[in-house]
Design a protein around this motif. Sequence first.
Motif, PDB file in Angstrom:
ATOM      1  N   ARG A 125      15.911  -3.398  11.457  1.00 57.54           N
ATOM      2  CA  ARG A 125      15.745  -2.004  10.707  1.00 57.54           C
ATOM      3  C   ARG A 125      17.173  -1.393  11.191  1.00 57.54           C
ATOM      4  NH1 ARG A 125      10.955   1.669  13.684  1.00 57.54           N
ATOM      5  NH2 ARG A 125      11.191   0.423  15.786  1.00 57.54           N
ATOM      6  N   TYR A 174       4.164   5.249  10.962  1.00 54.89           N
ATOM      7  CA  TYR A 174       3.566   3.857  11.318  1.00 54.89           C
ATOM      8  C   TYR A 174       4.358   3.033  12.064  1.00 54.89           C
ATOM      9  CZ  TYR A 174       0.077   5.219   7.501  1.00 54.89           C
ATOM     10  OH  TYR A 174      -0.884   5.612   7.006  1.00 54.89           O
ATOM     11  N   ASP A 175       5.775   3.112  12.222  1.00 55.95           N
ATOM     12  CA  ASP A 175       6.521   2.086  12.944  1.00 55.95           C
ATOM     13  C   ASP A 175       7.172   2.270  14.126  1.00 55.95           C
ATOM     14  OD1 ASP A 175       5.931   0.671  10.422  1.00 55.95           O
ATOM     15  OD2 ASP A 175       7.919   0.608   9.703  1.00 55.95           O
ATOM     16  N   THR A 176       6.194   2.759  14.981  1.00 58.03           N
ATOM     17  CA  THR A 176       6.597   3.240  16.311  1.00 58.03           C
ATOM     18  C   THR A 176       5.618   2.933  17.390  1.00 58.03           C
ATOM     19  OG1 THR A 176       5.684   5.638  15.886  1.00 58.03           O
ATOM     20  CG2 THR A 176       7.925   5.558  15.509  1.00 58.03           C
ATOM     21  N   SER A 219       8.920  -3.048  13.957  1.00 54.12           N
ATOM     22  CA  SER A 219       8.529  -1.508  13.959  1.00 54.12           C
ATOM     23  C   SER A 219       8.012  -1.371  15.521  1.00 54.12           C
ATOM     24  CB  SER A 219       7.144  -1.260  13.162  1.00 54.12           C
ATOM     25  OG  SER A 219       5.787  -1.966  13.761  1.00 54.12           O
ATOM     26  N   GLU A 246       8.762   0.392  19.054  1.00 52.43           N
ATOM     27  CA  GLU A 246       9.726   1.335  19.583  1.00 52.43           C
ATOM     28  C   GLU A 246      10.715   0.919  20.332  1.00 52.43           C
ATOM     29  OE1 GLU A 246       7.279   5.243  20.849  1.00 52.43           O
ATOM     30  OE2 GLU A 246       8.389   4.258  22.604  1.00 52.43           O
ATOM     31  N   ALA A 303       6.217   6.793   5.615  1.00 52.60           N
ATOM     32  CA  ALA A 303       5.397   5.758   6.145  1.00 52.60           C
ATOM     33  C   ALA A 303       6.132   4.924   7.328  1.00 52.60           C
ATOM     34  CB  ALA A 303       5.015   4.728   5.053  1.00 52.60           C
ATOM     35  N   PRO A 308       8.054   8.065  -0.051  1.00 52.54           N
ATOM     36  CA  PRO A 308       7.081   7.225   0.575  1.00 52.54           C
ATOM     37  C   PRO A 308       7.391   6.485   1.703  1.00 52.54           C
ATOM     38  CG  PRO A 308       6.837   7.506  -1.530  1.00 52.54           C
ATOM     39  CD  PRO A 308       8.244   8.011  -1.438  1.00 52.54           C
ATOM     40  N   SER A 309       8.413   5.774   1.551  1.00 51.73           N
ATOM     41  CA  SER A 309       8.626   4.738   2.333  1.00 51.73           C
ATOM     42  C   SER A 309       9.237   5.222   3.501  1.00 51.73           C
ATOM     43  CB  SER A 309       9.733   3.612   1.669  1.00 51.73           C
ATOM     44  OG  SER A 309      10.878   4.163   1.648  1.00 51.73           O
ATOM     45  N   SER A 317       0.771  -1.235  -0.088  1.00 52.69           N
ATOM     46  CA  SER A 317      -0.013  -0.127   0.107  1.00 52.69           C
ATOM     47  C   SER A 317       1.025   1.390  -0.220  1.00 52.69           C
ATOM     48  CB  SER A 317      -1.274  -0.145   1.298  1.00 52.69           C
ATOM     49  OG  SER A 317      -2.198   0.503   0.778  1.00 52.69           O
ATOM     50  N   PHE A 318       1.874   1.319  -0.876  1.00 55.15           N
ATOM     51  CA  PHE A 318       2.837   2.359  -1.088  1.00 55.15           C
ATOM     52  C   PHE A 318       3.545   2.895   0.189  1.00 55.15           C
ATOM     53  CE2 PHE A 318      -1.065   2.476  -3.295  1.00 55.15           C
ATOM     54  CZ  PHE A 318      -0.749   2.443  -4.680  1.00 55.15           C
ATOM     55  N   LYS A 319       3.851   1.916   0.794  1.00 66.16           N
ATOM     56  CA  LYS A 319       4.838   2.016   1.981  1.00 66.16           C
ATOM     57  C   LYS A 319       6.228   1.515   1.876  1.00 66.16           C
ATOM     58  CE  LYS A 319       1.149   1.748   5.458  1.00 66.16           C
ATOM     59  NZ  LYS A 319       0.287   0.564   6.051  1.00 66.16           N
ATOM     60  N   PHE A 320       6.325   0.635   1.035  1.00 65.85           N
ATOM     61  CA  PHE A 320       7.568   0.045   0.785  1.00 65.85           C
ATOM     62  C   PHE A 320       8.619   0.926  -0.167  1.00 65.85           C
ATOM     63  CE2 PHE A 320       5.664  -4.452   0.985  1.00 65.85           C
ATOM     64  CZ  PHE A 320       5.418  -4.386   2.229  1.00 65.85           C
ATOM     65  N   SER A 321       9.892   0.625  -0.003  1.00 68.60           N
ATOM     66  CA  SER A 321      10.975   1.574  -0.879  1.00 68.60           C
ATOM     67  C   SER A 321      10.821   1.610  -2.162  1.00 68.60           C
ATOM     68  CB  SER A 321      12.302   1.454  -0.164  1.00 68.60           C
ATOM     69  OG  SER A 321      12.691   0.116  -0.533  1.00 68.60           O
ATOM     70  N   SER A 326      -3.319   5.587   4.137  1.00 71.95           N
ATOM     71  CA  SER A 326      -2.117   5.054   3.213  1.00 71.95           C
ATOM     72  C   SER A 326      -3.128   4.731   1.861  1.00 71.95           C
ATOM     73  CB  SER A 326      -1.489   3.877   3.701  1.00 71.95           C
ATOM     74  OG  SER A 326      -0.230   4.155   3.512  1.00 71.95           O
ATOM     75  N   TYR A 381       3.134  15.146   1.849  1.00 75.55           N
ATOM     76  CA  TYR A 381       2.891  13.818   1.824  1.00 75.55           C
ATOM     77  C   TYR A 381       2.220  13.104   3.026  1.00 75.55           C
ATOM     78  CZ  TYR A 381       3.563   9.009   0.071  1.00 75.55           C
ATOM     79  OH  TYR A 381       3.147   7.742  -0.002  1.00 75.55           O
TER      80      TYR A 381
END
Lengths: 338, 338
Positions: free
Chosen positions: A282, B202-204, A257, A259, B198, B194-195, A170-174, B170, B161
């Motif tokens: 990450r 979202y990743d926290t 993802s 914290e 996002a 975008p990545s 959904s347009f979140k990947f690199s 998203s 964005y």
Amino acid sequence: MPVSSLTASDLAQVTRVAELIRSHQSFLIVGHVRPDGDCIGSQLALGLGLRALGKQVRVYTPGPLMRHLTFLPHAHMVETALDMSFEPEVTAYVDCGGRDRAGQDFEPRGRIINIDHHLSNDHFGDAAYVNTRATAAGEMVYDVLQHLGVELTADIASALYLAIMADSGSFKFSNTVTRTFEIVTELVRAGASPSWIASEFYDTQRPGTLWLKGQILSHLHYECEGRLCWAEITQEMYERAGGESCEPEGLVSELRSIEGVEVSVLIHELAEGGARAGIRSRGTWDVNMIATELGGGGHRNASGCFIRGNYPEVRDRILDVARRHLAQPPAAQQVTAG
Amino acid sequence: MPVSSLTASDLAQVTRVAELIRSHQSFLIVGHVRPDGDCIGSQLALGLGLRALGKQVRVYTPGPLMRHLTFLPHAHMVETALDMSFEPEVTAYVDCGGRDRAGQDFEPRGRIINIDHHLSNDHFGDAAYVNTRATAAGEMVYDVLQHLGVELTADIASALYLAIMADSGSFKFSNTVTRTFEIVTELVRAGASPSWIASEFYDTQRPGTLWLKGQILSHLHYECEGRLCWAEITQEMYERAGGESCEPEGLVSELRSIEGVEVSVLIHELAEGGARAGIRSRGTWDVNMIATELGGGGHRNASGCFIRGNYPEVRDRILDVARRHLAQPPAAQQVTAG
């Protein structure tokens, strides 16, 4: 043209694929085992596009075809049993990183087209369009259909939208870049409905899957000052959830993802003994090193392994290796093991 | 221009806002309480844009400013304490459905600009751009900055964005249309990643939030042949998770997305007694009727209520009303109650 031009090299590949399509009449379009949204969307769009050109087309995937992949118009075109009496002039592989991805027993017939974006693809076939920069195979089918002058109907656009949405998370990947959105703009303009497609694809969770996800999320283990997060799915949990098909998708990435978490590990007890594990990181942690030490492999931030043996022992071995890597700073990890 | 033109009515509004900006020198840009990605992204983009025009700018939100909102370049520009000595010529409300959304104690100074996309907005202020078809307030700030001829830098594009990504879920909500993607294409072309955005947004997740989510998902209640799914969060659960700020976002909508579920209810026990409930449906069920009967309200597919009293009794009352509605077909529900 509102969409950025292809590079000269990509254009040459697209041209050859389009020429092979123009000069033949019957096509078998095949996807990979356990097809995903990109695979089914790309196959369907190519199938509809070739039919619009008056070609004879069959679409095949070895399956299994999950419910969230069969909502698109014309999805019934996708067959999971191969009709051996069909003798196509061309077999077109879509989204297959190699020939073997279409199933062990599958034998192509006629000439071969290969449209794919996986790094592992060795450009097999008579005409190959391999573009590892593409967001999805769907984006490449878009390029081919545009080159062939196929009209972008709402049904074709919807299939391509599914492909790109699914493979970009959904347009979140690199892999989501300017050209992704240029193409998606054209797809939505042609009639693809983003909210409907997202809802049909994502909003069909099974109660057993959610129960299993709940069990995992409420039993997460944090170690190494919260930098390592791990969880396990035992056979007992799978049985209660309704089987291994209830595995929640993308969970090990979700754990990464949290914290403070730098490395996440999700361990699955296997019915035949032993375990498989997904390992994610990450930033600078190279989990490929952890996986390699365990006999597996993958990428820097996403790897996995598969180990036979007594489950509790295998699980502890996986965790011990992860803990040892996390005991040193990421830079040192690279120097030591690299 | 690659982005579709505005309607004449929208253009007239944008023109008036731009004129008021051009003819003044100092601005206070305010957002709403509990700011979200759209609010912060829009405020920041407008602030950066006006600074680029040589204006004096302060950016204020009553807060609280959560960590996943402060990762953007220049996010430190956003203040949560109001400097009373600053006397701007213009106060610009962004993403505020009404004046009161900027906080009960907040008093605007100077002339008033109002840029917003909420249905509730009554076009207050000296220059209002209210567009309920906009995906996000960020899309409207884009329109204003384009009209002012402000260069789309990577920092402004990133803020916009975030705004559009956040308010479109998203790109999954029904407010995602062709123009959304036209604008997003321009933002990514200008340097928005975008990545990265996002991932930062979202990743926290907090460990306590995931534990709470896990508890809820592994204790879901299915009734009415699986068409009703409900869950509760008790004060005891909140305490164990680390407080009410650990509430998982969007969970009641996720419950609606389970196979077979038509109505979902998430009930929160309140510290002061009683409960609040989120009620969601898909398709034809009008949950606003359920909420209205319980003294609450909202929309057809998303409503809520708030009831004081003894928690177990209040919870049972909410569930009884939901069960009664689900006992009849949706069409009948409408005829009876409407």
